[in-house]
Scaffold this active site. Structure first.
Site, short mmCIF file in Angstrom:
data_model
loop_
_atom_site.label_atom_id
_atom_site.label_comp_id
_atom_site.label_asym_id
_atom_site.label_seq_id
_atom_site.Cartn_x
_atom_site.Cartn_y
_atom_site.Cartn_z
N ASN A 184 0.76 -1.08 -0.03
CA ASN A 184 0.05 -0.02 0.01
C ASN A 184 0.92 1.31 -0.03
O ASN A 184 0.32 2.50 0.17
CB ASN A 184 -0.93 -0.11 1.33
N GLY A 211 3.03 4.34 -1.32
CA GLY A 211 2.66 4.92 -2.74
C GLY A 211 2.69 6.71 -2.46
O GLY A 211 2.56 7.12 -1.31
N THR A 266 2.45 10.49 -4.63
CA THR A 266 2.27 11.48 -6.09
C THR A 266 3.19 12.48 -6.18
O THR A 266 3.73 12.94 -5.12
CB THR A 266 0.84 11.66 -6.01
N SER A 324 -4.63 1.90 -8.79
CA SER A 324 -5.46 3.08 -8.70
C SER A 324 -6.17 3.08 -9.91
O SER A 324 -5.95 2.36 -10.89
CB SER A 324 -4.55 4.29 -8.75
N TYR A 333 2.68 8.77 -11.93
CA TYR A 333 1.90 8.19 -10.97
C TYR A 333 1.00 7.00 -11.79
O TYR A 333 1.00 5.87 -11.29
CB TYR A 333 0.96 9.12 -10.30
N GLY A 348 -10.81 4.75 -6.55
CA GLY A 348 -10.91 6.07 -7.06
C GLY A 348 -10.85 7.19 -6.15
O GLY A 348 -9.62 7.08 -5.32
#
Length: 239
Positions: free
Chosen positions: A83, A85, A87, A134, A147, A178
């Site tokens: 999990n 991550g 951006t 995602s 990303y 989302g």
């Protein structure tokens, strides 16, 4: 920890990670979760064992040391949830090679190295891997080349792992959220959020527990005949 079955959650300090921990613990799972810069939360009153580890997913050596330590202590890893991550959104015209690499190292290469270090253990235990992708990995979005590519890569990675390891009883699936209510949304103006909600068929932003429920299902024996799939949790955005 010797002989204790655990689920490893890599990237457990954010909103979704926190809800995954709570959901899994309330379902009877022992959890080892990792964090990077954010300090670990207090889960002392939960019904199962919950152990935090600090981990830099950009470091292959750090990952290998962590996994070796976990296994040497006798933990039986039955499931892995990736999990972690980050951006770094910007238009492609302004995106540097380093901007791309920085996001890819956390989102994709971190997953690669964690899976590489644990794949034998998970195969022997006929475990389950859940990789957080995602909807940005499924559809094009302005300003998210780095990303989106990393998240699309995770989907392909999961499908290939699933194909290779199904014969050993190891399952690999993806969850593709989302727009979900997390701390990151606090920086978005209300008028922008309202516009975003209008574009979601269910007309609302998803909640982190709704993602966590899907993760729990995929990590559990309840999904024993599901592998190589992408479960989209987006209120219908990608319809």
């Amino acid at each position: 920890m010797k002989g204790i079955e655990v689920i490893l959650l890599v990237g457990g300090s954010g909103t979704i990670g926190d809800h995954i921990i709570r959901t899994l613990s309330n379902s009877g799972y022992n959890i080892v979760y990792t964090y990077n810069n954010r300090p670990p939360s207090n889960y002392k009153d939960f019904p199962t064992t919950i152990i935090p580890y600090q981990l830099n997913v950009c470091s292959k050596e750090n990952i290998e040391c962590f996994v070796n330590d976990l296994l040497e202590k006798g933990a039986v890893v039955k499931g892995l949830i990736y999990n972690a991550g980050v951006t770094d959104d910007k238009l492609f015209f302004n995106m540097t090679e380093q901007d791309f690499i920085n996001v890819f190292k956390v989102n994709f290469m971190g997953c690669f190295h964690v899976c590489k270090a644990l794949i034998n253990e998970l195969s022997v235990n006929k475990g389950s891997i859940v990789i957080m992708s995602s909807i940005s990995g499924l559809i094009g979005k302005i300003g998210q080349v780095n990303y989106s590519v990393s998240k699309a890569g995770l989907i392909s990675f999961a499908k290939n792992l699933a194909a290779e390891y199904a014969r050993l009883g190891l399952r690999v699936n993806c969850v593709a959220p989302g727009l979900i209510q997390t701390d990151m949304l606090n920086t978005i103006p209300n008028d922008v959020l309202l516009k975003m909600k209008r574009n979601i068929p269910l007309k609302r932003i998803g909640e982190a527990y709704e993602v966590a429920n899907v993760v729990r299902f995929l990590i559990s024996p309840e999904s024993s005949y599901i592998t190589g799939q992408v479960i989209v949790v987006d209120g219908g955005t990608t319809l």
